[in-house]
Design a protein around this motif. Structure first.
Motif, PDB file in Angstrom:
ATOM      1  N   VAL A   4       0.411  -0.990  -0.430  1.00 18.50           N
ATOM      2  CA  VAL A   4       0.117  -0.155   0.739  1.00 18.50           C
ATOM      3  C   VAL A   4       1.096   1.481  -0.611  1.00 18.50           C
ATOM      4  CG1 VAL A   4      -1.902   1.106   1.484  1.00 18.50           C
ATOM      5  CG2 VAL A   4      -1.942  -0.926   1.515  1.00 18.50           C
ATOM      6  N   HIS A  16      -6.233   5.990   8.312  1.00 13.98           N
ATOM      7  CA  HIS A  16      -6.184   4.849   7.123  1.00 13.98           C
ATOM      8  C   HIS A  16      -4.785   3.992   7.234  1.00 13.98           C
ATOM      9  CE1 HIS A  16      -8.547   6.581   2.897  1.00 13.98           C
ATOM     10  NE2 HIS A  16      -8.152   7.266   3.765  1.00 13.98           N
ATOM     11  N   TYR A  20      -5.223  -0.033   7.730  1.00 14.68           N
ATOM     12  CA  TYR A  20      -3.969  -1.115   7.108  1.00 14.68           C
ATOM     13  C   TYR A  20      -2.420  -1.359   8.393  1.00 14.68           C
ATOM     14  CZ  TYR A  20      -4.839   1.009   2.330  1.00 14.68           C
ATOM     15  OH  TYR A  20      -6.003   1.157   2.211  1.00 14.68           O
ATOM     16  N   GLN A  24      -2.286  -6.679   8.926  1.00 13.92           N
ATOM     17  CA  GLN A  24      -1.121  -6.506   8.846  1.00 13.92           C
ATOM     18  C   GLN A  24      -0.563  -8.524   8.095  1.00 13.92           C
ATOM     19  OE1 GLN A  24       2.617  -4.726  10.558  1.00 13.92           O
ATOM     20  NE2 GLN A  24       1.063  -4.353  12.339  1.00 13.92           N
ATOM     21  N   CYS A  27      -1.759  -7.170   4.663  1.00 11.46           N
ATOM     22  CA  CYS A  27      -1.422  -5.069   3.570  1.00 11.46           C
ATOM     23  C   CYS A  27       0.094  -5.050   4.196  1.00 11.46           C
ATOM     24  CB  CYS A  27      -2.191  -4.407   3.512  1.00 11.46           C
ATOM     25  SG  CYS A  27      -3.189  -3.804   4.772  1.00 11.46           S
ATOM     26  N   ASN A  28       0.274  -4.003   4.211  1.00  7.16           N
ATOM     27  CA  ASN A  28       1.587  -3.878   4.292  1.00  7.16           C
ATOM     28  C   ASN A  28       2.131  -2.346   3.289  1.00  7.16           C
ATOM     29  OD1 ASN A  28       4.882  -3.951   5.567  1.00  7.16           O
ATOM     30  ND2 ASN A  28       5.597  -3.897   3.932  1.00  7.16           N
ATOM     31  N   ILE A  29       1.931  -1.387   4.704  1.00 10.66           N
ATOM     32  CA  ILE A  29       2.196   0.328   3.910  1.00 10.66           C
ATOM     33  C   ILE A  29       3.589   0.144   3.566  1.00 10.66           C
ATOM     34  CG2 ILE A  29       2.499   2.257   4.599  1.00 10.66           C
ATOM     35  CD1 ILE A  29      -0.149   1.885   6.724  1.00 10.66           C
ATOM     36  N   SER A  70      -4.295   4.725  -1.333  1.00 12.70           N
ATOM     37  CA  SER A  70      -4.734   5.405  -0.345  1.00 12.70           C
ATOM     38  C   SER A  70      -4.788   6.976  -1.167  1.00 12.70           C
ATOM     39  CB  SER A  70      -4.890   5.504   0.838  1.00 12.70           C
ATOM     40  OG  SER A  70      -5.923   4.329   1.382  1.00 12.70           O
ATOM     41  N   ILE A 299     -11.944  -0.273   4.862  1.00 12.87           N
ATOM     42  CA  ILE A 299     -10.573  -0.907   4.266  1.00 12.87           C
ATOM     43  C   ILE A 299     -10.826  -2.257   3.997  1.00 12.87           C
ATOM     44  CG2 ILE A 299      -7.953  -0.905   4.999  1.00 12.87           C
ATOM     45  CD1 ILE A 299      -8.208   1.856   5.457  1.00 12.87           C
ATOM     46  N   ASP A 300     -10.836  -2.745   5.344  1.00  9.11           N
ATOM     47  CA  ASP A 300     -11.384  -4.475   5.292  1.00  9.11           C
ATOM     48  C   ASP A 300     -12.065  -4.777   3.667  1.00  9.11           C
ATOM     49  OD1 ASP A 300     -11.141  -7.344   6.933  1.00  9.11           O
ATOM     50  OD2 ASP A 300     -13.735  -6.951   7.147  1.00  9.11           O
ATOM     51  N   LEU A 303      -9.413  -4.600   0.645  1.00  8.80           N
ATOM     52  CA  LEU A 303      -8.831  -5.945   1.284  1.00  8.80           C
ATOM     53  C   LEU A 303      -8.740  -6.601   0.004  1.00  8.80           C
ATOM     54  CD1 LEU A 303      -6.420  -4.709   4.227  1.00  8.80           C
ATOM     55  CD2 LEU A 303      -5.510  -4.555   1.727  1.00  8.80           C
TER      56      LEU A 303
END
Length: 384
Positions: A4, A16, A20, A24, A27-29, A70, A299-300, A303
């Motif tokens: 992300v 946001h 996120y 984890q 996803c990974n920022i 985002s 966001i859930d 994803l």
């Protein structure tokens, strides 16, 4: 693993980032971007993120290490950024409002379709247990056909709120409280009640002489079946008491939750319909609470949609519907006439250029600050 990037690291980006980080396992920022690069650096330190940082989002367009973006920048930038990332093969979650014009919405939706990527528009208030339960209750039709809806999107903002450089102008913010505050309730309203056939509206600026835009608007929506809705959008209401009330022929339901069912006596006067009241309340009580709410819930959802495990609840079409209603409110108020829906290219307010040419300036913006030292934000309203 979904990688992300977050574009824009102002106050709303925290919601946001928190979401996120909650997921984890999925996803990974990996990147942060802000024109004020020091803000992105501060955000990375605050959340202990090991990420790439840039002041120019275009630095990340060709990255093969980014799957989802985002967009948390001011509204006038949403379309260009979203389209560029969609064309680069990235999924996009864009903050409200979706864009500054319907033309931009249509371009964003075309880019999503052409590139077979998800475009979702933030409407986090749908992802609350009370709102989701109310929607499910309305879907049962137990209260009968809806004859009147009341939408009170009441907020309060001080005079200095519009000192921020991009706020309070048609060019940068795209509108006032109708677009940037009531967007939440207008989104929920059209999601629950569908799109009306016409809008009649008035706008005013009563308390913010440092803004071109409105700080209050009142609109009447009319449906083909004759039912009406009234929508008040405001940043001048102390207490920020917010509600959506749906009056059916048999009963009324609302958020905050309340149910009242009536039936007619022989002379036409009302008496309580206890059986229907209890049936609706029992149905409401049996509905499950959401596992994740607000930005977490949305966001859930996105994803899960990227992973093919769910349908995206708020896509670009839904985002456009909400902006279409808001645009109709502006067009009606500015032109002093009832506006028929749907809106298309013939609308004077279809493009940003048309909005800028036709929108009334209540005042001219005379002060602009780059940033506030106090970046706390409140979500306002009653949440039951």
């Amino acid at each position: 693993m979904i990688n992300v990037a977050i574009i824009g690291t102002g106050a709303i980006s925290d919601a946001h980032i928190h979401a996120y980080l909650k997921f984890q396992d999925r996803c990974n920022i990996v990147a942060l971007c802000d024109f004020y690069v020091e803000k992105a650096e501060e955000k990375a330190i605050k959340h202990q993120l090991k990420v790439d940082i840039s002041k120019d989002y275009q630095d990340f367009l060709t990255s093969e290490n980014i799957d989802l973006v985002s967009i948390c920048t001011p509204p006038y930038t949403h379309a260009d950024i979203a389209i560029d990332f969609l064309n680069a093969g990235k999924h996009v979650l864009v903050e409200k409002p979706m864009a500054s014009s319907l033309k931009e919405c249509d371009a964003m939706n075309r880019a999503a379709a052409q590139n077979h990527k998800i475009l979702s528009v933030v409407a986090q208030n749908r992802f609350t247990t009370p709102m989701m339960k109310l929607k499910q209750i309305l879907d049962t039709k137990l209260m009968g056909p809806i004859v009147h809806t009341q939408v009170d999107s009441h907020w309060w903002r001080g005079h200095s709120y519009y000192d921020l450089w991009w706020r309070g102008t048609w060019e940068k913010e795209g509108g006032g409280c109708t677009l940037n505050h009531a967007v939440h309730h207008i989104d929920i309203f059209q999601w629950m009640n569908g799109m009306p056939g016409e809008i009649t509206a008035v706008t005013s600026n009563t308390s913010h002489d440092n803004a071109e835009v409105e700080d209050i608007s009142i609109a009447i929506a009319k449906y083909e079946d004759g039912s009406l809705a009234q929508i008040t959008s405001s940043v001048v209401h102390h207490g920020e008491e917010q509600q959506l009330i749906f009056q059916g022929k048999n009963a009324r339901v609302s958020a905050p939750w309340k149910v009242v069912a009536s039936k007619s006596r022989e002379n036409g006067f009302p008496e309580d319909d206890n059986d229907l009241n209890e049936q609706i309340q029992r149905t409401y009580d049996q509905l499950s609470d959401l596992a994740f709410e607000g930005h977490l819930g949305q966001i859930d959802n996105i994803l899960s949609a990227i992973l093919g495990e769910a349908e995206v609840l708020i896509d670009g079409k839904q985002g456009r519907n909400t902006l279409e209603l808001i645009t109709a409110i502006y067009e009606s108020a500015q032109l002093g006439k009832t506006v028929k829906l749907p809106l298309n290219e013939e609308s004077l307010f279809y493009t940003r250029e048309g909005i800028l040419q036709n929108a009334h300036h209540f005042y001219e913006k005379k002060k602009a600050v780059e940033n506030f030292t106090d970046n706390r934000i409140t979500s306002g309203g009653n949440k039951e």
